[in-house]
Design an enzyme around this catalytic site. Structure first.
Site, PDB file in Angstrom:
ATOM      1  N   GLU A  30      -2.874  -4.137   0.201  1.00 61.74           N
ATOM      2  CA  GLU A  30      -4.184  -5.364   0.565  1.00 61.74           C
ATOM      3  C   GLU A  30      -4.507  -6.577   1.437  1.00 61.74           C
ATOM      4  O   GLU A  30      -5.101  -7.187   1.434  1.00 61.74           O
ATOM      5  CB  GLU A  30      -4.931  -6.297  -0.968  1.00 61.74           C
ATOM      6  N   THR A  35      -9.021  -0.790   5.643  1.00 62.44           N
ATOM      7  CA  THR A  35     -10.348  -0.955   5.978  1.00 62.44           C
ATOM      8  C   THR A  35      -9.713  -0.767   7.763  1.00 62.44           C
ATOM      9  O   THR A  35     -10.849  -0.691   8.376  1.00 62.44           O
ATOM     10  CB  THR A  35     -10.311  -2.285   5.771  1.00 62.44           C
ATOM     11  N   ARG A 165     -12.345  -1.142  -2.226  1.00 62.11           N
ATOM     12  CA  ARG A 165     -11.189  -1.433  -2.719  1.00 62.11           C
ATOM     13  C   ARG A 165     -10.510  -0.278  -3.319  1.00 62.11           C
ATOM     14  O   ARG A 165     -10.518  -0.170  -4.249  1.00 62.11           O
ATOM     15  CB  ARG A 165     -10.980  -3.089  -3.470  1.00 62.11           C
ATOM     16  N   ASP A 187      -2.323   6.371   6.937  1.00 63.42           N
ATOM     17  CA  ASP A 187      -2.029   4.981   6.923  1.00 63.42           C
ATOM     18  C   ASP A 187      -0.838   5.245   5.198  1.00 63.42           C
ATOM     19  O   ASP A 187      -1.316   5.697   4.840  1.00 63.42           O
ATOM     20  CB  ASP A 187      -3.503   4.480   6.166  1.00 63.42           C
ATOM     21  N   GLN A 191       2.102  -1.673  -1.030  1.00 64.78           N
ATOM     22  CA  GLN A 191       3.285  -1.774  -1.987  1.00 64.78           C
ATOM     23  C   GLN A 191       4.696  -1.880  -2.106  1.00 64.78           C
ATOM     24  O   GLN A 191       4.444  -0.495  -1.531  1.00 64.78           O
ATOM     25  CB  GLN A 191       2.128  -1.938  -3.185  1.00 64.78           C
TER      26      GLN A 191
END
Ligand SMILES: Nc1nc2c(ncn2[C@@H]2O[C@H](COP(=O)(O)OP(=O)(O)OP(=O)(O)O)[C@@H](O)[C@H]2O)c(=O)[nH]1
Ligand SMILES: [Mg+2]
Length: 340
Positions: A30, A35, A165, A187, A191
Site C-alpha cells: 500500500e 500508482t 486500490r 511492479d 505485503q
C-alpha cells in the site's frame, strides 16, 4: 586488436542496449508502487477502451468493498445507527455487489442511497477511524464522485484510476516506451507474503525504485497488527540495500504520500510512534527525520548514489519526478558502460 568498424559496431550495440532499461518497483504493501506504474502508463498514452471498462468495474468494486468495511466497523463498534438503516445499507451493499458481478452501471436510486450512506454521521465517524481497520485513504474520493461514476457513459480519468486500490499479488510487468527508451517496469506486491518473489529480479535490473509511504508513520501493517508500517519500511529498505544486491543498479527512494503526511502531522504526534524524533511536529522536520532514518547506517558509497524524492503519486505532478528519475537511470547506466 579490433579495427575501427568493429569498435563502432560495439559502441552501437552498447547504445541500443542502453535504450532498454528495467526498473523494479519494491516497498511495503500500500505504499504506492502500482500508482507510480499507473502514472508511467498515463505518460505513455494511457489506456485502451477495454482497459478503461475494466477500471470502471474496479471503481464499482472498490465502492462495494469500502461500503462493506465502513458498515462492518459501525456494527462491530456499536456506533449509533438504527436497525432499519443497517438493514437498508446491507441491501445497498448487495446491490453494489450485483452491479460489479453483472458488469452494469449504478441505477440513480442506488447512487442516491450510497450518497446518503456516505454522509450519515456513523459512517463519517467510521471513516475518521479508517487507519485502524486498513480502509484505504482513497475511499472518500469515490464516494464524493458518485454523481459522475453513476453515469452510464462514465469514463474513468487518470485521477480516478490512480485512486483505485487493488493490492498486487505476484509480479506485474509493463513494457512501455518513454523518452525513447524501452522501459520494462516490474511492479511487485509489497505485503510480506509477496516478497519472496522479489529476489528473482534483483540481479538483472538497471534501477530499483523503493516506495515508502511517509504518511503511515502511525499505522500498523495489514499482515501483522503489531508492526508499525514505517518501521517495516525502514527494516525492509536496510535489508534490501545493505546487502549484496544492487551494487550497480541506480537506486531511488520515494517518500510517498507526502500530501497525507502534511495533513496528518497537524494532529498526529510523530514522537508518539517514533520516540527518537526530536523536532517540531511539522512536515518539514518530520520528512527530514525520516529521510535521515533511511540514510543512517547505509554504506557511504550507497548514500552517494541514492536519489531520494518526496512524492505524491496520485498527483500528475509526480510525472515530472518520474521524468527526472528516468534521466538519472539512463545517466547512471551510461556511466557504468563507460560511455560518459
Ligand atoms: N493521497 C495519496 N494516496 C496515494 C498516494 N500514492 C498512492 N495512494 C493511494 O494508496 C493506495 C495504495 O496504492 P498502491 O499503488 O495500490 O500501493 P502498492 O504499493 O502497489 O500496494 P501493494 O500492491 O499492496 O504492494 C491507492 O488507493 C492509491 O490511490 C499518494 O501519494 N497520496
Ligand atoms: Mg501494487
Amino acid at each position: 586488436m579490433p579495427n575501427f568498424r568493429q569498435i563502432e559496431k560495439s559502441l552501437e550495440k552498447k547504445k541500443s542496449a542502453l535504450l532498454e532499461q528495467s526498473v523494479l518497483l519494491i516497498g511495503p504493501g500500500e505504499s504506492g508502487k502500482s500508482t507510480v506504474l499507473k502514472q508511467i502508463r498515463a505518460m505513455c498514452g494511457g489506456y485502451t477502451k477495454h482497459e478503461l471498462e475494466e477500471k470502471k468495474l474496479l471503481i464499482l468494486r472498490n465502492l462495494w468493498t469500502f461500503s462493506d468495511m465502513l458498515l462492518e466497523y459501525v456494527i462491530k463498534n456499536y456506533l449509533d445507527m438504527n436497525e432499519a438503516d443497517k438493514k437498508k445499507y446491507k441491501v445497498m451493499i448487495e446491490e453494489l455487489k450485483f452491479c460489479v458481478m453483472s458488469g452494469g452501471h449504478m441505477a440513480d436510486e442506488l447512487a442516491e442511497t450510497v450518497k446518503v450512506f456516505w454522509l450519515c454521521a456513523p459512517i463519517q465517524e467510521a471513516y475518521e477511524k479508517r487507519s485502524t481497520y486498513h480502509l484505504t485513504d482513497s475511499a472518500g474520493y469515490f464516494f464524493e464522485n458518485i454523481d459522475r461514476i453513476k453515469m452510464p457513459d462514465f469514463q474513468p480519468t487518470n485521477q480516478d484510476i490512480v485512486r483505485i486500490r487493488v493490492p498486487t499479488t505476484g509480479v506485474v510487468t509493463a513494457d512501455v516506451i518513454l523518452k525513447n527508451i524501452k522501459l520494462s517496469v516490474i511492479d511487485c506486491g509489497g505485503q510480506r507474503q509477496e516478497r519472496r518473489k522479489w529476489y528473482h529480479y534483483f540481479d538483472d535490473v538497471h534501477a530499483v525504485l523503493f516506495v515508502a509511504a511517509i504518511s503511515e508513520y502511525d499505522q500498523k501493517l495489514v499482515e501483522d497488527e503489531t508492526v508499525n508500517r514505517m518501521d517495516e519500511a525502514l527494516n525492509l529498505y536496510h535489508i534490501v540495500f545493505n546487502g549484496k544486491y544492487f551494487t550497480k543498479a541506480a537506486c531511488i527512494l520515494f517518500l510517498n504520500k507526502i500530501d497525507l503526511f502534511r495533513e496528518k502531522v497537524k494532529s498526529v504526534s510523530i514522537k508518539k510512534f517514533h520516540p527518537g524524533f526530536e523536532g517540531t511536529n511539522t512536515a518539514e522536520d518530520g520528512a527530514k527525520y525520516f529521510r535521515r532514518k533511511f540514510r543512517d547506517g547505509m554504506h557511504p558509497d550507497f548514500k552517494k548514489r541514492l536519489y531520494c524524492h518526496e512524492t505524491c503519486a496520485i498527483s500528475d505532478q509526480v510525472q515530472i519526478i518520474i521524468n527526472t528519475v528516468i534521466d538519472t537511470v539512463v545517466q547512471e547506466n551510461l556511466k557504468d558502460t563507460g560511455m560518459i
